[in-house]
Design an enzyme around this catalytic site. Structure first.
Site, PDB file in Angstrom:
ATOM      1  N   ASP A 131       0.850  -1.187   0.000  1.00  0.00           N
ATOM      2  CA  ASP A 131       0.000   0.000   0.000  1.00  0.00           C
ATOM      3  C   ASP A 131       0.889   1.242   0.000  1.00  0.00           C
ATOM      4  O   ASP A 131       1.760   1.383   0.856  1.00  0.00           O
ATOM      5  CB  ASP A 131      -0.896   0.003   1.245  1.00  0.00           C
ATOM      6  CG  ASP A 131      -2.253   0.628   0.984  1.00  0.00           C
ATOM      7  OD1 ASP A 131      -2.312   1.588   0.195  1.00  0.00           O
ATOM      8  OD2 ASP A 131      -3.248   0.160   1.571  1.00  0.00           O
ATOM      9  N   ASP A 233      -2.994   4.668  -2.682  1.00  0.00           N
ATOM     10  CA  ASP A 233      -4.078   5.199  -1.868  1.00  0.00           C
ATOM     11  C   ASP A 233      -4.411   6.635  -2.271  1.00  0.00           C
ATOM     12  O   ASP A 233      -3.518   7.478  -2.403  1.00  0.00           O
ATOM     13  CB  ASP A 233      -3.687   5.158  -0.394  1.00  0.00           C
ATOM     14  CG  ASP A 233      -4.764   5.709   0.509  1.00  0.00           C
ATOM     15  OD1 ASP A 233      -5.774   5.016   0.712  1.00  0.00           O
ATOM     16  OD2 ASP A 233      -4.601   6.850   0.994  1.00  0.00           O
ATOM     17  N   GLU A 287      -6.528   3.551  -5.902  1.00  0.00           N
ATOM     18  CA  GLU A 287      -7.795   3.648  -5.197  1.00  0.00           C
ATOM     19  C   GLU A 287      -8.648   4.704  -5.900  1.00  0.00           C
ATOM     20  O   GLU A 287      -8.274   5.868  -5.989  1.00  0.00           O
ATOM     21  CB  GLU A 287      -7.571   4.051  -3.749  1.00  0.00           C
ATOM     22  CG  GLU A 287      -8.868   4.136  -2.960  1.00  0.00           C
ATOM     23  CD  GLU A 287      -8.681   4.775  -1.589  1.00  0.00           C
ATOM     24  OE1 GLU A 287      -9.472   4.449  -0.689  1.00  0.00           O
ATOM     25  OE2 GLU A 287      -7.775   5.598  -1.436  1.00  0.00           O
ATOM     26  N   HIS A 354     -11.145  -2.294   4.027  1.00  0.00           N
ATOM     27  CA  HIS A 354     -10.949  -1.687   5.340  1.00  0.00           C
ATOM     28  C   HIS A 354     -11.745  -0.406   5.536  1.00  0.00           C
ATOM     29  O   HIS A 354     -11.777   0.124   6.653  1.00  0.00           O
ATOM     30  CB  HIS A 354      -9.464  -1.378   5.535  1.00  0.00           C
ATOM     31  CG  HIS A 354      -8.935  -0.425   4.508  1.00  0.00           C
ATOM     32  ND1 HIS A 354      -8.756  -0.786   3.193  1.00  0.00           N
ATOM     33  CD2 HIS A 354      -8.568   0.874   4.588  1.00  0.00           C
ATOM     34  CE1 HIS A 354      -8.297   0.254   2.511  1.00  0.00           C
ATOM     35  NE2 HIS A 354      -8.177   1.277   3.329  1.00  0.00           N
ATOM     36  N   ASP A 355     -12.388   0.105   4.489  1.00  0.00           N
ATOM     37  CA  ASP A 355     -13.125   1.369   4.580  1.00  0.00           C
ATOM     38  C   ASP A 355     -14.638   1.186   4.607  1.00  0.00           C
ATOM     39  O   ASP A 355     -15.372   2.185   4.579  1.00  0.00           O
ATOM     40  CB  ASP A 355     -12.765   2.275   3.394  1.00  0.00           C
ATOM     41  CG  ASP A 355     -11.416   2.956   3.569  1.00  0.00           C
ATOM     42  OD1 ASP A 355     -11.022   3.184   4.733  1.00  0.00           O
ATOM     43  OD2 ASP A 355     -10.764   3.264   2.556  1.00  0.00           O
TER      44      ASP A 355
END
Length: 582
Positions: A131, A233, A287, A354-355
């Site tokens: 990431d 990200d 992302e 994770h969001d």
């Protein structure tokens, strides 16, 4: 490293528990037109490292815990792992505020642990995705500490500063700040700095070529270590109109349009591709995918020489209501995105990360009666669609939302700041808490449930987030023993995908578009054709198949029985079946 050849193909499962009929791997027969690539054929397992396995008793997962569980990960059949950030960080946003891009967070371990983890993954033919968080850094990063010392500091232009004597800059909305203001006044140099997220996450100034070179050097550092991919990200935000003009009315509904896909984004991506991606056997996924199909294609089409894979969020916008969602909307979103990428580009397929909350709680039914069936059904969807599947840790078990009742239980900065913002604006706290209970990111971050011992075997200490109360029955150890478990079904479904390229590359065609309960589609590639039937409801659903579909026996079935008479099929609650078609 060669793509993993699944040993699970040696196992034989009975059709009553979801039998997978083995078939020779057809990858070698694929036509060149499908542009075979290892990252298209991957099944990615996303791990939130704080919550996977703690080995030192501090209540926080660590790299040694991941190493300890690599045999389990391998047993799932997945062949790539994506970890959320593991860099040094003060953890204002659980690692997405990075203070050193070349060090491992103390809580997670050491660089030696990382090197061992990577070697052990590669021994198992598991690739690794890093990431990369470079829209912003931590305000504790050395760059920012230097940047705020003086206006003539060499690092000043590493960030976006606005001198106070020019007046307050035009309003920018912060996604994380409780006051909703993305410009933070700093008295040291009498200026404002920009933060699209938390005030502890100042935005990096990509217009400065020195910043871009810093980022490329960081990515090269990890590529040289042997990482196989990068997840970028918030990358669609890195390019900004640095005149920061006023935002138009209604911008809140189109944040990406006005905040993302800035004027120099493609220039930066082409530069990144030339400097890093083209120099190593790696792939990169950003992302977000802009606000249009054109945006998405401009990011990932092969002839663009930018990124390789689109990760769109429109599917995650479905179901963000306490009233639930309509299957018609769900089908429409995934069908139109598949259609838009049928000829060019490549998509990610996912229902959780994770969001967002746990997928079975949002898109399925997490009641004791239907949790198993609906979890299996959703995994069938993810693993039978065109695109690279991203499977979130614990979803192979059917882990569910934890459902906190008060704000003190939450750890997430978004939850806490949103609560403060609602209070400040005189909003409805009861409604906010109800939405938070259902949609909070902390729902998807609770510790992995390994067994029925205290804290689900995640830690010997006090976990950083509580373990879900259902861990006594929903855990790896219990599901390993149950041939009908979510876990064992997940393994069969991964195996099916790995051995049938039609599920990776095949054309997609939606059937029964107006059916309110069933999502049905075919996948077809070079004479191989499959039918996928998914009942998204707790009621029985009846279908009459078209005359041109002649069924062989099911390749996989998430329930013990199938009611079928000729072209008539009755799907039970949350039943998922894949047929090979004659």
């Amino acid at each position: 490293m060669k793509r993993i050849l699944l040993l699970l193909a040696l196992l034989i499962f009975t059709i009553s528990c979801g039998d997978v009929e083995k078939k020779s791997n057809k990858n070698d027969d694929l036509n060149n037109e499908v542009h075979r690539t290892w990252w298209k054929e991957a099944v990615i397992y996303q791990i939130y490292p704080r919550s996977f396995k703690d080995t030192d008793g501090d209540g926080i997962g660590d790299l040694k815990g991941i190493i300890e569980k690599l045999d389990y990960i391998e047993s799932l059949g997945v062949n790539m792992v994506w970890l959320n950030p593991i860099y040094s960080s003060p953890n204002a946003d659980n690692g997405y505020d990075i203070s050193n891009y070349r060090e491992i967070m103390d809580e997670f371990g050491t660089m030696e642990d990382f090197d061992l983890m990577l070697r052990e993954m590669h021994k198992r033919d598991i690739k690794f995705v890093m990431d990369v968080v470079v829209n912003h850094s931590s305000d504790e990063h050395r760059w920012f500490q230097e940047s705020r010392k003086s206006r003539d500091n060499p690092y000043r232009d590493y960030y976006h500063w606005w001198p106070a004597e020019k007046g307050k800059p035009n309003y920018r909305y912060s996604l994380f700040d409780p006051k909703g203001e993305a410009w933070k006044y700093d008295s040291i140099t009498d200026a404002y700095y920009l933060h699209y997220f938390s005030q502890k996450q100042p935005d990096l100034n990509w217009e400065n070529p020195k910043v871009r070179q810093e980022v490329y050097d960081i990515m090269k550092f990890w590529a040289e270590k042997g990482v196989d991919g990068f997840r970028l990200d918030a990358f669609q935000f890195v390019s900004k109109d640095t005149s920061f003009p006023p935002l138009p009315e209604g911008y809140e509904k189109e944040v990406i349009k006005y905040y993302g896909m800035g004027p120099n984004l493609h220039k930066y991506l082409k530069e990144l591709n030339k400097e890093v991606l083209s120099q190593y056997d790696v792939f990169a996924v950003s992302e977000g995918a802009g606000s249009t199909f054109e945006d998405a294609h401009s990011l990932v089409d092969a002839d663009r020489n930018e990124l390789q894979m689109a990760y769109h969020f429109e599917g995650m916008d479905v179901g963000n209501s306490l009233d639930g969602y309509k299957l018609s909307e769900f089908k429409e979103v995934y069908t139109k995105w598949d259609s838009a990428f049928a000829e060019k580009g490549w998509l990610s397929i996912f229902l959780a990360n994770h969001d967002v909350p746990r997928m079975v709680s949002k898109f399925g039914n997490d009641s004791p009666e239907f949790r198993k069936a609906s979890s299996k059904m959703l995994n069938t969807f993810i693993l039978s669609m065109r695109g690279t599947p991203y499977c979130y840790y614990g979803d192979e078990l059917g882990m569910t939302n934890i459902g906190f009742e008060n704000i003190e239980q939450y750890q997430d900065i978004v939850a806490k700041n949103g609560y403060e913002k609602t209070l400040n604006e005189g909003g409805d706290i009861s409604e906010y808490m109800a939405r938070l209970k259902f949609l909070s990111r902390d729902n998807g971050r609770t510790p992995m449930q390994w067994n029925d011992s205290e804290h689900a075997g995640f830690t010997d200490g006090t976990p950083w987030l509580p373990v879900n109360d259902n861990y006594k029955t929903v855990n790896v150890e219990a599901e390993e023993k149950d041939p009908n478990s979510c876990l064992n079904y997940f393994r069969k479904m991964v195996d099916l995908r790995m051995n049938y390229p039609v599920l990776v590359y095949g054309d997609y065609k939606l059937l029964f578009p107006d059916h309110k309960q069933v999502y049905a589609y075919t996948r077809e590639l070079e004479g191989q054709k499959m039918l996928v039937l998914l009942n998204f409801s707790e009621q029985t659903a009846n279908l009459e198949l078209p005359d041109n579909l002649t069924l062989n026996k099911p390749l996989i079935n998430n329930l013990e029985e199938l009611v079928q008479e000729g072209s008539q099929i009755e799907l039970q609650a949350y039943q998922a079946v894949i047929f090979d078609l004659k």
